[in-house]
Design a protein around this motif. Structure first.
Motif, PDB file in Angstrom:
ATOM      1  N   SER A  53     -32.915  14.307 -17.236  1.00  0.00           N
ATOM      2  CA  SER A  53     -32.977  12.915 -17.693  1.00  0.00           C
ATOM      3  C   SER A  53     -34.008  12.719 -18.799  1.00  0.00           C
ATOM      4  O   SER A  53     -35.051  13.354 -18.807  1.00  0.00           O
ATOM      5  CB  SER A  53     -33.335  12.000 -16.531  1.00  0.00           C
ATOM      6  OG  SER A  53     -32.397  12.144 -15.491  1.00  0.00           O
ATOM      7  N   PRO A  54     -33.706  11.777 -19.699  1.00  0.00           N
ATOM      8  CA  PRO A  54     -34.692  11.429 -20.723  1.00  0.00           C
ATOM      9  C   PRO A  54     -35.796  10.557 -20.123  1.00  0.00           C
ATOM     10  O   PRO A  54     -35.577   9.904 -19.099  1.00  0.00           O
ATOM     11  CB  PRO A  54     -33.869  10.638 -21.744  1.00  0.00           C
ATOM     12  CG  PRO A  54     -32.755  10.046 -20.942  1.00  0.00           C
ATOM     13  CD  PRO A  54     -32.464  11.035 -19.852  1.00  0.00           C
ATOM     14  N   PRO A  55     -36.964  10.547 -20.758  1.00  0.00           N
ATOM     15  CA  PRO A  55     -38.074   9.742 -20.231  1.00  0.00           C
ATOM     16  C   PRO A  55     -37.968   8.279 -20.655  1.00  0.00           C
ATOM     17  O   PRO A  55     -38.820   7.761 -21.355  1.00  0.00           O
ATOM     18  CB  PRO A  55     -39.305  10.421 -20.837  1.00  0.00           C
ATOM     19  CG  PRO A  55     -38.812  10.951 -22.134  1.00  0.00           C
ATOM     20  CD  PRO A  55     -37.375  11.362 -21.886  1.00  0.00           C
ATOM     21  N   GLU A  56     -36.899   7.631 -20.246  1.00  0.00           N
ATOM     22  CA  GLU A  56     -36.721   6.219 -20.610  1.00  0.00           C
ATOM     23  C   GLU A  56     -36.236   5.420 -19.410  1.00  0.00           C
ATOM     24  O   GLU A  56     -35.413   5.884 -18.637  1.00  0.00           O
ATOM     25  CB  GLU A  56     -35.744   6.076 -21.784  1.00  0.00           C
ATOM     26  CG  GLU A  56     -34.391   6.683 -21.542  1.00  0.00           C
ATOM     27  CD  GLU A  56     -33.509   6.741 -22.763  1.00  0.00           C
ATOM     28  OE1 GLU A  56     -32.299   6.568 -22.589  1.00  0.00           O
ATOM     29  OE2 GLU A  56     -34.009   6.964 -23.874  1.00  0.00           O
ATOM     30  N   LYS A  57     -36.785   4.247 -19.248  1.00  0.00           N
ATOM     31  CA  LYS A  57     -36.411   3.315 -18.185  1.00  0.00           C
ATOM     32  C   LYS A  57     -36.487   3.939 -16.789  1.00  0.00           C
ATOM     33  O   LYS A  57     -35.686   3.625 -15.921  1.00  0.00           O
ATOM     34  CB  LYS A  57     -35.018   2.749 -18.444  1.00  0.00           C
ATOM     35  CG  LYS A  57     -34.918   1.958 -19.728  1.00  0.00           C
ATOM     36  CD  LYS A  57     -33.538   1.403 -19.948  1.00  0.00           C
ATOM     37  CE  LYS A  57     -33.509   0.653 -21.271  1.00  0.00           C
ATOM     38  NZ  LYS A  57     -32.163   0.287 -21.678  1.00  0.00           N
ATOM     39  N   GLY A  58     -37.416   4.873 -16.588  1.00  0.00           N
ATOM     40  CA  GLY A  58     -37.629   5.455 -15.266  1.00  0.00           C
ATOM     41  C   GLY A  58     -36.604   6.491 -14.839  1.00  0.00           C
ATOM     42  O   GLY A  58     -36.614   6.938 -13.694  1.00  0.00           O
ATOM     43  N   LYS A  59     -35.720   6.897 -15.743  1.00  0.00           N
ATOM     44  CA  LYS A  59     -34.667   7.851 -15.366  1.00  0.00           C
ATOM     45  C   LYS A  59     -35.239   9.185 -14.921  1.00  0.00           C
ATOM     46  O   LYS A  59     -34.815   9.749 -13.910  1.00  0.00           O
ATOM     47  CB  LYS A  59     -33.694   8.066 -16.541  1.00  0.00           C
ATOM     48  CG  LYS A  59     -32.838   6.874 -16.847  1.00  0.00           C
ATOM     49  CD  LYS A  59     -31.941   7.143 -18.038  1.00  0.00           C
ATOM     50  CE  LYS A  59     -31.158   5.895 -18.410  1.00  0.00           C
ATOM     51  NZ  LYS A  59     -30.364   6.095 -19.623  1.00  0.00           N
ATOM     52  N   ALA A  60     -36.188   9.730 -15.679  1.00  0.00           N
ATOM     53  CA  ALA A  60     -36.786  11.020 -15.314  1.00  0.00           C
ATOM     54  C   ALA A  60     -37.535  10.895 -13.990  1.00  0.00           C
ATOM     55  O   ALA A  60     -37.445  11.793 -13.137  1.00  0.00           O
ATOM     56  CB  ALA A  60     -37.713  11.525 -16.423  1.00  0.00           C
ATOM     57  N   ASN A  61     -38.245   9.800 -13.784  1.00  0.00           N
ATOM     58  CA  ASN A  61     -38.973   9.594 -12.523  1.00  0.00           C
ATOM     59  C   ASN A  61     -38.021   9.549 -11.329  1.00  0.00           C
ATOM     60  O   ASN A  61     -38.291  10.146 -10.286  1.00  0.00           O
ATOM     61  CB  ASN A  61     -39.802   8.309 -12.574  1.00  0.00           C
ATOM     62  CG  ASN A  61     -41.012   8.431 -13.468  1.00  0.00           C
ATOM     63  OD1 ASN A  61     -41.412   9.525 -13.837  1.00  0.00           O
ATOM     64  ND2 ASN A  61     -41.600   7.304 -13.828  1.00  0.00           N
ATOM     65  N   ARG A  62     -36.900   8.857 -11.481  1.00  0.00           N
ATOM     66  CA  ARG A  62     -35.924   8.787 -10.389  1.00  0.00           C
ATOM     67  C   ARG A  62     -35.345  10.167 -10.093  1.00  0.00           C
ATOM     68  O   ARG A  62     -35.156  10.540  -8.928  1.00  0.00           O
ATOM     69  CB  ARG A  62     -34.813   7.783 -10.719  1.00  0.00           C
ATOM     70  CG  ARG A  62     -35.258   6.341 -10.544  1.00  0.00           C
ATOM     71  CD  ARG A  62     -34.096   5.367 -10.592  1.00  0.00           C
ATOM     72  NE  ARG A  62     -33.426   5.322 -11.884  1.00  0.00           N
ATOM     73  CZ  ARG A  62     -33.844   4.622 -12.935  1.00  0.00           C
ATOM     74  NH1 ARG A  62     -34.965   3.905 -12.837  1.00  0.00           N
ATOM     75  NH2 ARG A  62     -33.171   4.616 -14.063  1.00  0.00           N
ATOM     76  N   GLU A  63     -35.062  10.941 -11.148  1.00  0.00           N
ATOM     77  CA  GLU A  63     -34.540  12.294 -10.940  1.00  0.00           C
ATOM     78  C   GLU A  63     -35.559  13.166 -10.192  1.00  0.00           C
ATOM     79  O   GLU A  63     -35.199  13.904  -9.274  1.00  0.00           O
ATOM     80  CB  GLU A  63     -34.188  12.950 -12.275  1.00  0.00           C
ATOM     81  CG  GLU A  63     -33.624  14.350 -12.113  1.00  0.00           C
ATOM     82  CD  GLU A  63     -33.272  15.030 -13.419  1.00  0.00           C
ATOM     83  OE1 GLU A  63     -33.022  16.244 -13.387  1.00  0.00           O
ATOM     84  OE2 GLU A  63     -33.267  14.370 -14.490  1.00  0.00           O
ATOM     85  N   ILE A  64     -36.817  13.078 -10.581  1.00  0.00           N
ATOM     86  CA  ILE A  64     -37.872  13.861  -9.922  1.00  0.00           C
ATOM     87  C   ILE A  64     -37.941  13.522  -8.434  1.00  0.00           C
ATOM     88  O   ILE A  64     -37.936  14.412  -7.581  1.00  0.00           O
ATOM     89  CB  ILE A  64     -39.242  13.610 -10.600  1.00  0.00           C
ATOM     90  CG1 ILE A  64     -39.260  14.237 -11.996  1.00  0.00           C
ATOM     91  CG2 ILE A  64     -40.384  14.155  -9.738  1.00  0.00           C
ATOM     92  CD1 ILE A  64     -40.395  13.738 -12.870  1.00  0.00           C
ATOM     93  N   MET A  65     -37.986  12.241  -8.095  1.00  0.00           N
ATOM     94  CA  MET A  65     -38.091  11.837  -6.689  1.00  0.00           C
ATOM     95  C   MET A  65     -36.851  12.278  -5.907  1.00  0.00           C
ATOM     96  O   MET A  65     -36.965  12.781  -4.784  1.00  0.00           O
ATOM     97  CB  MET A  65     -38.311  10.331  -6.578  1.00  0.00           C
ATOM     98  CG  MET A  65     -39.698   9.900  -7.036  1.00  0.00           C
ATOM     99  SD  MET A  65     -40.073   8.166  -6.746  1.00  0.00           S
ATOM    100  CE  MET A  65     -38.888   7.343  -7.791  1.00  0.00           C
ATOM    101  N   LYS A  66     -35.666  12.109  -6.495  1.00  0.00           N
ATOM    102  CA  LYS A  66     -34.423  12.482  -5.823  1.00  0.00           C
ATOM    103  C   LYS A  66     -34.368  13.986  -5.569  1.00  0.00           C
ATOM    104  O   LYS A  66     -34.052  14.424  -4.460  1.00  0.00           O
ATOM    105  CB  LYS A  66     -33.234  12.044  -6.687  1.00  0.00           C
ATOM    106  CG  LYS A  66     -31.890  12.435  -6.132  1.00  0.00           C
ATOM    107  CD  LYS A  66     -30.782  12.009  -7.080  1.00  0.00           C
ATOM    108  CE  LYS A  66     -29.614  12.951  -6.943  1.00  0.00           C
ATOM    109  NZ  LYS A  66     -28.846  13.118  -8.134  1.00  0.00           N
TER     110      LYS A  66
END
Length: 100
Positions: A47-60
């Motif tokens: 995921s790109p680092p925009e709108k929390g996408k990368a953060n959501r992928e990391i947690m998932k």
């Protein structure tokens, strides 16, 4: 994963804190290596680092690997993040990483 990866891990009660460095825009999710200078696990995400996408992928993905709830507790807008993995101990986490 090298044994020195323990430097990236800290106990917090029954939980585990994991220091990571994120490399966004990769071809796939991967816990790539351990950066011994920064004392962080290097994590590649699609995921790109925009709108929390990368953060959501990391947690998932960490939640899927560990079978536990995962939360980003610091570094929401940074490449350097600290994760809290609920109910996990360092030895079990390192064992899961070796299987990954």
């Amino acid at each position: 994963m090298e044994p020195v990866a323990l430097d990236a891990l800290r106990k917090a009660g029954n939980d585990l804190l994991v220091d990571i460095e994120v490399s966004p825009g990769s071809g796939r999710f991967e816990i790539a290596s351990y950066d011994e200078w920064r004392k962080r696990l290097v994590v590649k995400v699609k995921s790109p680092p925009e709108k929390g996408k990368a953060n959501r992928e990391i947690m998932k993905e960490f939640s899927k690997i560990c079978g536990k709830d995962v939360e980003i507790i610091s570094g929401h807008k940074s490449r350097h993040k600290t994760l809290r993995i609920y109910g996990m101990d360092p030895e079990a986490f390192l064992s899961l990483l070796q299987e990954f």
